[in-house]
Design an enzyme around this catalytic site. Structure first.
Site, short mmCIF file in Angstrom:
data_model
loop_
_atom_site.label_atom_id
_atom_site.label_comp_id
_atom_site.label_asym_id
_atom_site.label_seq_id
_atom_site.Cartn_x
_atom_site.Cartn_y
_atom_site.Cartn_z
N ASN A 7 0.87 -1.18 0.00
CA ASN A 7 0.00 0.00 0.00
C ASN A 7 0.91 1.23 0.00
O ASN A 7 1.47 1.59 1.03
CB ASN A 7 -0.89 -0.04 1.25
CG ASN A 7 -1.82 1.15 1.34
OD1 ASN A 7 -1.75 2.08 0.54
ND2 ASN A 7 -2.67 1.15 2.34
N LYS A 14 3.25 0.84 3.14
CA LYS A 14 2.92 -0.19 4.13
C LYS A 14 2.96 -1.54 3.43
O LYS A 14 2.55 -1.63 2.27
CB LYS A 14 1.50 0.04 4.68
CG LYS A 14 1.40 1.18 5.64
CD LYS A 14 0.04 1.14 6.33
CE LYS A 14 -0.54 2.53 6.39
NZ LYS A 14 -1.95 2.63 6.51
N ARG A 91 -2.76 -2.11 -3.27
CA ARG A 91 -3.92 -1.25 -3.08
C ARG A 91 -3.80 -0.08 -4.07
O ARG A 91 -2.79 0.60 -4.13
CB ARG A 91 -3.93 -0.69 -1.66
CG ARG A 91 -5.07 0.28 -1.49
CD ARG A 91 -4.99 1.03 -0.19
NE ARG A 91 -6.10 1.94 -0.10
CZ ARG A 91 -6.06 3.09 0.54
NH1 ARG A 91 -4.95 3.48 1.13
NH2 ARG A 91 -7.11 3.86 0.59
N HIS A 180 -12.96 3.32 0.19
CA HIS A 180 -12.99 2.30 1.27
C HIS A 180 -13.70 1.02 0.83
O HIS A 180 -14.17 0.25 1.67
CB HIS A 180 -13.75 2.82 2.52
CG HIS A 180 -13.02 3.88 3.30
ND1 HIS A 180 -13.68 4.90 3.92
CD2 HIS A 180 -11.71 4.05 3.56
CE1 HIS A 180 -12.80 5.69 4.53
NE2 HIS A 180 -11.61 5.19 4.33
N ASN A 211 -9.87 7.60 10.68
CA ASN A 211 -9.46 8.97 10.41
C ASN A 211 -10.16 9.47 9.15
O ASN A 211 -10.66 10.58 9.09
CB ASN A 211 -7.94 8.97 10.26
CG ASN A 211 -7.40 10.34 10.45
OD1 ASN A 211 -8.04 11.19 11.07
ND2 ASN A 211 -6.24 10.58 9.90
N ARG A 241 -10.85 16.16 7.44
CA ARG A 241 -11.60 16.53 6.22
C ARG A 241 -12.99 17.05 6.59
O ARG A 241 -13.64 16.49 7.49
CB ARG A 241 -11.75 15.32 5.30
CG ARG A 241 -10.45 14.85 4.71
CD ARG A 241 -10.62 13.58 3.91
NE ARG A 241 -9.68 12.57 4.36
CZ ARG A 241 -9.73 11.29 4.03
NH1 ARG A 241 -10.66 10.85 3.21
NH2 ARG A 241 -8.85 10.44 4.50
N PHE A 284 -9.53 10.95 17.45
CA PHE A 284 -10.76 10.87 18.25
C PHE A 284 -10.49 10.50 19.71
O PHE A 284 -11.27 10.86 20.59
CB PHE A 284 -11.75 9.88 17.62
CG PHE A 284 -12.55 10.52 16.52
CD1 PHE A 284 -12.00 10.70 15.26
CD2 PHE A 284 -13.84 10.98 16.74
CE1 PHE A 284 -12.72 11.32 14.24
CE2 PHE A 284 -14.57 11.59 15.74
CZ PHE A 284 -14.01 11.77 14.48
N GLY A 331 -10.77 2.44 13.08
CA GLY A 331 -10.31 2.88 14.41
C GLY A 331 -11.41 3.25 15.40
O GLY A 331 -11.49 2.68 16.48
N GLU A 384 -8.15 -4.81 5.41
CA GLU A 384 -8.03 -4.55 3.97
C GLU A 384 -6.88 -5.36 3.36
O GLU A 384 -6.97 -5.80 2.22
CB GLU A 384 -7.84 -3.04 3.73
CG GLU A 384 -9.12 -2.27 4.02
CD GLU A 384 -8.90 -0.79 4.25
OE1 GLU A 384 -8.36 -0.44 5.32
OE2 GLU A 384 -9.27 0.01 3.38
#
Ligand code: AMP
Length: 397
Positions: A7, A14, A91, A180, A211, A241, A284, A331, A384
């Site tokens: 990714n 990643k 990805r 997503h 996020n 965002r 958060f 998350g 994922e």
């Protein structure tokens, strides 16, 4: 059989190596600050033991080379030989309308991927760089592109066409794509397993609350509506965002603040959302702590998020004509019992009935509803990387 999942972001990469026999990651890691000073690779084996490798990582090819070396390192490696890798799954953020499912990458696919760059100028170029680096370093190993947008290609025109002159769809490809998709697809498949019902019979609302956050209405395993749009900026208010706004606000702020197009783009993507409202953080966890300590704008940010999610759930229940289960993932969705409880508090009219004790769960696959709830509430950790590995495995066999 082992699959390498990649990714690539603009300055990060990643990776995971997944053993398809067990479906477990036997190694994973993250390259940060590619092309920047202080670049570093953090590699972990299947037991979580960590190795930090600092090196000058000037581009994605150098990053991939370093990752491959780490994977076979005699000290901290997870493979005896790179030949154990049978396929590489990438990805890819944007597949436009060209890709409605994952594909084995060949020359034609590369050409089409490059044509999608103008739809995702920040995301697709590093994805392509990662693919090209793997082609160079691992010639002959089949590679597969798995798109964030592909799952949503089942939406109908009345969902994806905006109220703009139709020519703009034809000329510029302006339409809702949704993102997503790999996560929404994965959790919907897991939901069917958890509910012990065929996916084809289920009406699901998947809430990917991280996020970045998006919601998806899924009927019979197919996306029929989703909250992100032409770009991942649309829909819910997110960490940084804005989410959906009255479009007139964009030009209004640009005039007032003298923002260029790039500045406005950056502003909407990085300075808004829960960060902008709370003034505390985009995370958060920090916002929840501040709200508990009486920080009013932190409380407001949480209230807006909760309200936003509930609005979409209500809208999607209407679109689906009923809901069998609401899925919480990513998350916030996987970890925050208080946020799940807040979102669900007015949803008894669609049959939601949370069990407060079960809802304390974090990052586990659990049905957190009371036994008789008509609409089940499921916590399903997303994966994922596993989904990308599964699709890669299926296509290369
Ligand atoms: P993701 O993008 O899926 O990695 O999700 C990241 C977001 O999840 C961040 O805003 C985290 O603060 C949030 N998060 C992770 N754990 C918790 C938790 N226990 N409670 C609330 N939010 C959390």
């Amino acid at each position: 059989m082992k699959i390498l999942v990649i990714n690539c972001g603009s300055s990060s990469l990643k990776y995971q190596v997944i053993d398809m026999a067990t479906k477990n990651a036997i190694g994973k890691g993250l390259v940060e600050r590619i092309g920047l000073p202080g670049s570093v690779l953090t590699h972990r084996n299947g037991f979580g033991d960590k190795e930090v490798i600092t090196a000058e990582i000037t581009n994605h090819t150098v990053a991939i080379k370093l990752v491959l070396e780490a994977l076979v390192s005699p000290i901290y490696g997870v493979l005896k030989d790179l030949k154990e890798i049978c396929g590489i799954g990438h990805r890819v953020v944007h597949g436009g309308e060209k890709f409605s499912k994952s594909v084995v990458i060949d020359e034609g696919v590369m050409k089409a991927l490059k044509e999608c760059v103008e739809l995702a100028p920040l995301h697709n170029p590093p994805n392509i760089a990662g693919i090209m680096a793997c082609q160079k370093m691992m010639p002959g190993v089949p590679q597969v592109a798995v798109f964030d947008t592909a799952f949503h290609q089942t939406m109908r025109p009345n969902s994806y066409i905006y109220g703009l002159p139709y020519d703009y769809y034809k000329k510029y490809g302006i339409r809702k794509y949704g993102f997503h998709g790999t996560s929404h697809k994965y959790v919907s498949q897991r939901a069917a397993v958890l509910l012990q019902k065929p996916l084809s019979d289920l009406k699901l609302i998947s809430c990917h609350l991280g996020n970045g956050a998006s919601i998806c209405a899924i009927r019979g395993g197919k996306s029929i509506e989703t909250s992100m749009g032409f770009t991942p900026l649309d829909g819910l208010m997110m960490g940084t965002r804005s989410g959906a706004l009255d479009p007139a606000i964009v030009t209004y702020i640009m005039c007032r603040e003298n923002f260029t197009v790039d500045q406005m783009n950056d502003f909407l993507n990085t300075k808004c959302g829960a960060l902008g409202v709370s003034g505390v953080s985009s995370d958060f966890r920090d916002i929840e702590v501040a709200a508990e300590q009486g920080h009013e704008r932190a409380r407001l940010a949480l209230d807006i998020f909760e309200h936003d999610v509930r609005q979409f759930i209500g809208a999607y229940a209407a679109v689906l004509g009923g809901v069998d289960a609401i899925i919480f993932t990513a998350g916030v969705g996987e970890n925050s019992g208080p946020m799940r409880e807040a979102i669900c508090k007015n949803l008894d009219y669609i049959g939601v009935d949370l069990d407060a004790e079960k809802n304390k769960v974090r990052s586990e696959e659990v049905d957190v509803s009371k036994p008789n709830a008509r609409c089940r509430t499921l916590v399903i950790p997303t994966n994922e990387e596993l989904m990308i590995a599964l699709e890669t495995h299926e296509l290369i066999q």
